[in-house]
Design a protein around this motif. Sequence first.
Motif, PDB file in Angstrom:
ATOM      1  N   UNK A 327       0.824  -1.213   0.000  1.00  0.00           N
ATOM      2  CA  UNK A 327       0.000   0.000   0.000  1.00  0.00           C
ATOM      3  C   UNK A 327       0.858   1.262   0.000  1.00  0.00           C
ATOM      4  N   UNK A 328       1.928   1.274   0.780  1.00  0.00           N
ATOM      5  CA  UNK A 328       2.787   2.458   0.853  1.00  0.00           C
ATOM      6  C   UNK A 328       3.454   2.741  -0.490  1.00  0.00           C
ATOM      7  N   UNK A 329       3.914   1.673  -1.159  1.00  0.00           N
ATOM      8  CA  UNK A 329       4.572   1.860  -2.451  1.00  0.00           C
ATOM      9  C   UNK A 329       3.590   2.320  -3.512  1.00  0.00           C
ATOM     10  N   UNK A 330       2.380   1.786  -3.474  1.00  0.00           N
ATOM     11  CA  UNK A 330       1.361   2.252  -4.427  1.00  0.00           C
ATOM     12  C   UNK A 330       1.052   3.734  -4.216  1.00  0.00           C
ATOM     13  N   UNK A 331       1.004   4.159  -2.945  1.00  0.00           N
ATOM     14  CA  UNK A 331       0.776   5.571  -2.672  1.00  0.00           C
ATOM     15  C   UNK A 331       1.911   6.440  -3.178  1.00  0.00           C
ATOM     16  N   UNK A 332       3.155   5.983  -3.018  1.00  0.00           N
ATOM     17  CA  UNK A 332       4.298   6.747  -3.511  1.00  0.00           C
ATOM     18  C   UNK A 332       4.300   6.820  -5.029  1.00  0.00           C
ATOM     19  N   UNK A 333       3.898   5.735  -5.689  1.00  0.00           N
ATOM     20  CA  UNK A 333       3.829   5.747  -7.156  1.00  0.00           C
ATOM     21  C   UNK A 333       2.755   6.709  -7.651  1.00  0.00           C
TER      22      UNK A 333
END
Length: 345
Positions: A327-333
Amino acid sequence: MRTGMRSHLTFQNHLPGIPITSPFHTSRGLTPMEPRNQTSASPFILLGLSEKLEQETLLFSLFLCMYLAAVVGNLLIILAISGDSYLHTPMYFFLANLSLVDFCLATNTIPKMLVSLQTGSKAISYPCCLTQMYFFHFFGIVDSIIIAVMAYDRFVAICHPLHYATIMSPRLCGLLVGVPWAFSCFISLTHILLMARLVFCGSHEVPHYFCDLTPILRLSCTDTSVSRIFILIVAGMVIATPFVCILASYARILAAVMKVPSAGGRKKAFSTCSSHLSVVALFYGTTIGVYLCPSSVRTAVKEKASAVMYTAVTPMLNPFIYSLRNRDLKGALRKLVNRKITSSS
């Protein structure tokens, strides 16, 4: 009489099975019949994945899409992690390094194959072949060790959460990434120095789409036992040993997770590890089959299929595996894409 002897020697050097003498040797005063420590000037011919012309268009389109997906996906991972301060943690630091290595691993092999498929030129010079071989093993070794380092990071995070920040210090993280790069440089250079001692005669056709050690060794007409023993030693160090360490780490992680009282906590821990386990299965499942299985059960087709997995499929899938389950990486992307859209408008 001397003229006749020179003509006979020149003709003899062009007989099948006898190495062709490089012009560099004669310029140093060596005669054509003297032994030499390097290969002939003849280029290798990379036969590719298929010798059927009607399949080349399909292969070109397929591998072009895979390469573009690998490049875009891994670069987005690197940019997202570097641009979001919230992701400046050991786990994402290792992931950014893995993405960099995957990008380089795919770039080392696939573009050359795409050019060969497009132009029909399958020749590769001996220096270029050694260069490609060096970087393939360099990035492959780093890839293997970093995957094991990521397993250790998950082990510390789950089994020792209160001491995670102390154990995974910036200094240790730097060492866990820097040492594999230095170690891989030394091992890959040793491979190339051993290859440079060999003499190649007869056929220069390589049943592969890039210069790998095993197919090239089969073409040598000199003793390759030292190179083969070194391959087994290196495979044990950089494939078998990290794989065993990963299994040991996840055995401890599984035991720790099963002690978590809440089902939500167990689910979160398994979700954190599932992406990494998918990468482990993809990478080690193919490399073990190529470098540690007996040669009697390996064929050129199996070697090429396995090589496609860890040079094209794994670098392409890794960004999707990590981004879709995180979830965190998707938000950063999303933040990265939104910034690019805003800045361009």
